[in-house]
Design a protein around this motif. Structure first.
Motif, mmCIF file in Angstrom:
data_model
loop_
_atom_site.group_PDB
_atom_site.id
_atom_site.type_symbol
_atom_site.label_atom_id
_atom_site.label_comp_id
_atom_site.label_asym_id
_atom_site.label_seq_id
_atom_site.Cartn_x
_atom_site.Cartn_y
_atom_site.Cartn_z
ATOM 1 N N PRO A 2 0.825 -1.214 0.000
ATOM 2 C CA PRO A 2 0.000 0.000 0.000
ATOM 3 C C PRO A 2 0.855 1.260 0.000
ATOM 4 N N ARG A 3 0.340 2.282 -0.662
ATOM 5 C CA ARG A 3 1.041 3.562 -0.697
ATOM 6 C C ARG A 3 0.932 4.264 0.662
ATOM 7 N N PRO A 4 1.871 5.152 0.975
ATOM 8 C CA PRO A 4 1.776 5.896 2.234
ATOM 9 C C PRO A 4 0.593 6.861 2.172
ATOM 10 N N ARG A 5 -0.019 7.109 3.333
ATOM 11 C CA ARG A 5 -1.170 8.008 3.393
ATOM 12 C C ARG A 5 -0.719 9.457 3.290
ATOM 13 N N ASN A 6 -1.550 10.276 2.655
ATOM 14 C CA ASN A 6 -1.235 11.698 2.566
ATOM 15 C C ASN A 6 -1.821 12.441 3.769
ATOM 16 N N ALA A 7 -1.563 13.734 3.853
ATOM 17 C CA ALA A 7 -1.973 14.532 5.012
ATOM 18 C C ALA A 7 -3.487 14.534 5.189
ATOM 19 N N PHE A 8 -4.238 14.652 4.090
ATOM 20 C CA PHE A 8 -5.698 14.669 4.217
ATOM 21 C C PHE A 8 -6.229 13.338 4.736
ATOM 22 N N ILE A 9 -5.693 12.239 4.249
ATOM 23 C CA ILE A 9 -6.165 10.925 4.699
ATOM 24 C C ILE A 9 -5.881 10.751 6.190
ATOM 25 N N LEU A 10 -4.718 11.185 6.636
ATOM 26 C CA LEU A 10 -4.405 11.117 8.066
ATOM 27 C C LEU A 10 -5.380 11.991 8.867
ATOM 28 N N PHE A 11 -5.687 13.180 8.347
ATOM 29 C CA PHE A 11 -6.653 14.077 8.990
ATOM 30 C C PHE A 11 -8.027 13.415 9.040
ATOM 31 N N ARG A 12 -8.449 12.813 7.927
ATOM 32 C CA ARG A 12 -9.768 12.193 7.869
ATOM 33 C C ARG A 12 -9.867 11.036 8.863
ATOM 34 N N CYS A 13 -8.821 10.229 8.966
ATOM 35 C CA CYS A 13 -8.809 9.124 9.930
ATOM 36 C C CYS A 13 -8.972 9.653 11.353
ATOM 37 N N GLU A 45 -2.820 26.827 7.034
ATOM 38 C CA GLU A 45 -1.620 26.007 6.837
ATOM 39 C C GLU A 45 -1.026 25.600 8.184
ATOM 40 N N GLU A 46 -1.100 26.481 9.152
ATOM 41 C CA GLU A 46 -0.574 26.185 10.492
ATOM 42 C C GLU A 46 -1.358 25.054 11.146
ATOM 43 N N GLN A 47 -2.674 25.041 10.944
ATOM 44 C CA GLN A 47 -3.501 23.986 11.522
ATOM 45 C C GLN A 47 -3.297 22.651 10.798
ATOM 46 N N LYS A 48 -2.944 22.692 9.525
ATOM 47 C CA LYS A 48 -2.703 21.476 8.753
ATOM 48 C C LYS A 48 -1.314 20.893 9.020
ATOM 49 N N ALA A 49 -0.415 21.697 9.547
ATOM 50 C CA ALA A 49 0.991 21.313 9.705
ATOM 51 C C ALA A 49 1.215 19.973 10.407
ATOM 52 N N PRO A 50 0.493 19.653 11.497
ATOM 53 C CA PRO A 50 0.761 18.354 12.146
ATOM 54 C C PRO A 50 0.510 17.164 11.220
ATOM 55 N N TRP A 51 -0.542 17.237 10.414
ATOM 56 C CA TRP A 51 -0.839 16.131 9.504
ATOM 57 C C TRP A 51 0.137 16.100 8.340
ATOM 58 N N VAL A 52 0.578 17.248 7.888
ATOM 59 C CA VAL A 52 1.567 17.299 6.812
ATOM 60 C C VAL A 52 2.871 16.661 7.294
ATOM 61 N N GLU A 53 3.244 16.951 8.525
ATOM 62 C CA GLU A 53 4.463 16.376 9.105
ATOM 63 C C GLU A 53 4.321 14.861 9.275
ATOM 64 N N MET A 54 3.155 14.401 9.746
ATOM 65 C CA MET A 54 2.931 12.959 9.891
ATOM 66 C C MET A 54 3.011 12.258 8.539
ATOM 67 N N ALA A 55 2.430 12.879 7.510
ATOM 68 C CA ALA A 55 2.461 12.299 6.165
ATOM 69 C C ALA A 55 3.897 12.226 5.649
ATOM 70 N N LYS A 56 4.672 13.262 5.931
ATOM 71 C CA LYS A 56 6.072 13.286 5.506
ATOM 72 C C LYS A 56 6.851 12.140 6.169
ATOM 73 N N ARG A 57 6.634 11.949 7.478
ATOM 74 C CA ARG A 57 7.312 10.866 8.193
ATOM 75 C C ARG A 57 6.867 9.499 7.680
ATOM 76 N N GLU A 58 5.558 9.365 7.418
ATOM 77 C CA GLU A 58 5.046 8.086 6.910
ATOM 78 C C GLU A 58 5.647 7.773 5.539
ATOM 79 N N LYS A 59 5.769 8.796 4.705
ATOM 80 C CA LYS A 59 6.354 8.610 3.378
ATOM 81 C C LYS A 59 7.828 8.203 3.489
ATOM 82 N N GLU A 60 8.561 8.870 4.386
ATOM 83 C CA GLU A 60 9.974 8.526 4.591
ATOM 84 C C GLU A 60 10.119 7.091 5.094
#
Length: 71
Positions: A2-13, A45-60
């Motif tokens: 499976p592909r890594p989840r993006n920021a929106f998917i992490l937010f939706r979960c 963008e500031e409120q989205k930042a935690p999910w963007v960071e989680m998505a970045k770590r998941e992708k890495e």
């Protein structure tokens, strides 16, 4: 693989897990995604930042565990 989840998917979960929208109000996951999408778009963008960071770590982590993986 499976592909890594993006920021929106992490937010939706997280949105569903925290029961921001009770199951008694909406049960159709398509509509839940639409509602979560509207909330996501309204965030700064500031409120989205935690999910963007989680998505970045998941992708890495995904690339570290699956070198050379392409989708």
């Amino acid at each position: 693989v499976p592909r890594p989840r993006n920021a929106f998917i992490l937010f939706r979960c997280d949105f569903v897990r925290q029961e921001k929208l009770p199951a008694t109000v909406e049960k159709d996951h398509r509509n839940i995604s639409r509602i979560a999408g509207k909330v996501w778009k309204a965030l700064s963008e500031e409120q989205k930042a935690p999910w963007v960071e989680m998505a970045k770590r998941e992708k890495e982590n995904h690339y570290a565990m699956n070198p050379g993986y392409k989708y």
